[in-house]
Scaffold this motif. Structure first.
Motif, PDB file in Angstrom:
ATOM      1  N   PRO A  96       0.658  -1.292  -0.051  1.00  0.00           N
ATOM      2  CA  PRO A  96       0.021  -0.206  -0.075  1.00  0.00           C
ATOM      3  C   PRO A  96       0.822   1.177   0.012  1.00  0.00           C
ATOM      4  CG  PRO A  96      -0.941  -1.556   1.416  1.00  0.00           C
ATOM      5  CD  PRO A  96       0.334  -2.119   1.244  1.00  0.00           C
ATOM      6  N   PHE A  99       1.280   2.426  -3.335  1.00  0.00           N
ATOM      7  CA  PHE A  99       0.092   3.062  -4.082  1.00  0.00           C
ATOM      8  C   PHE A  99      -0.190   4.236  -3.583  1.00  0.00           C
ATOM      9  CE2 PHE A  99      -0.790  -1.410  -4.680  1.00  0.00           C
ATOM     10  CZ  PHE A  99      -1.088  -1.357  -6.243  1.00  0.00           C
ATOM     11  N   PHE A 100      -0.199   4.689  -1.914  1.00  0.00           N
ATOM     12  CA  PHE A 100      -0.558   5.970  -1.339  1.00  0.00           C
ATOM     13  C   PHE A 100       0.588   7.115  -2.006  1.00  0.00           C
ATOM     14  CE2 PHE A 100      -2.990   3.653   1.710  1.00  0.00           C
ATOM     15  CZ  PHE A 100      -4.410   4.319   1.720  1.00  0.00           C
ATOM     16  N   LEU A 103      -0.154   8.628  -4.998  1.00  0.00           N
ATOM     17  CA  LEU A 103      -1.498   8.980  -5.192  1.00  0.00           C
ATOM     18  C   LEU A 103      -1.559  10.365  -4.468  1.00  0.00           C
ATOM     19  CD1 LEU A 103      -4.339   8.694  -5.825  1.00  0.00           C
ATOM     20  CD2 LEU A 103      -4.509   7.448  -3.624  1.00  0.00           C
TER      21      LEU A 103
END
Length: 137
Positions: A96, A99-100, A103
Motif C-alpha cells: 500500500p 500506491f499511497f 497518489l
C-alpha cells in the motif's frame, strides 16, 4: 504475531491522537489558500491509519525493555528461503505504501522515489527492531 483484534484496538487507539493533528493540518492549509479535494483528505486519513497499522503490526512502541539483540546472518537472505511466509508478509505489508505515495504527493511520481522511500522505511523498522523494540516479522 499479535492477534488481529489486538492489532485493530492498538492501531485505532493510537490513531485517535493523530486525528486532531490532521484536522489542524488541513485547517491551516485551507487558511493559507491551498485547496484540498475531499478525496485527498480521506486518502491522507487512510494513509495515516495504514502507517499506524504498520507500526502496530511490527510491535514498535509496545516493548517494555530495550535490549540490543542483533541477529546477524552469515548467509545473506537465508531467512527469506527458510521462512518464505515472513518474506511474503513483509512484502504485502509495504505494497500500500507504493500506491499511497504517488497518489498523495507529486514528489513520488517517479518509481525510484517510491522504492527508495519504501526501502528506507523498511530499513528503519528493521533497525528499530534490532534494538529490541517491536517484534521481528
Amino acid at each position: 504475531m499479535l492477534p488481529i483484534s489486538d492489532i485493530l484496538i492498538r492501531s485505532i487507539s493510537g490513531y485517535v491522537f493523530i486525528i486532531p493533528v490532521l484536522i489542524l493540518y488541513f485547517f491551516i492549509r485551507k487558511k493559507s489558500g491551498r485547496k484540498q479535494s475531499i478525496f485527498h483528505i480521506i486518502a491522507v486519513f487512510v494513509f495515516c491509519y495504514y502507517l499506524f497499522g504498520i507500526l502496530t503490526v511490527t510491535g514498535i512502541g509496545y516493548t517494555s525493555t530495550i535490549s540490543f539483540r542483533p541477529q546477524i546472518s552469515i548467509i545473506p537472505f537465508c531467512g527469506m528461503i527458510s521462512e518464505p511466509i515472513d518474506t511474503i508478509l513483509n512484502l504485502v505489508l509495504f505494497v500500500p505504501l507504493g500506491f499511497f505515495l504517488p497518489l498523495l504527493y507529486k514528489k513520488y511520481q517517479h518509481i525510484k522515489n517510491v522504492i527508495l522511500t519504501g526501502f528506507l522505511f523498511s530499513l528503519s523498522i528493521e533497525i528499530v527492531q534490532m534494538f529490541g523494540w517491536g517484534q521481528q516479522i
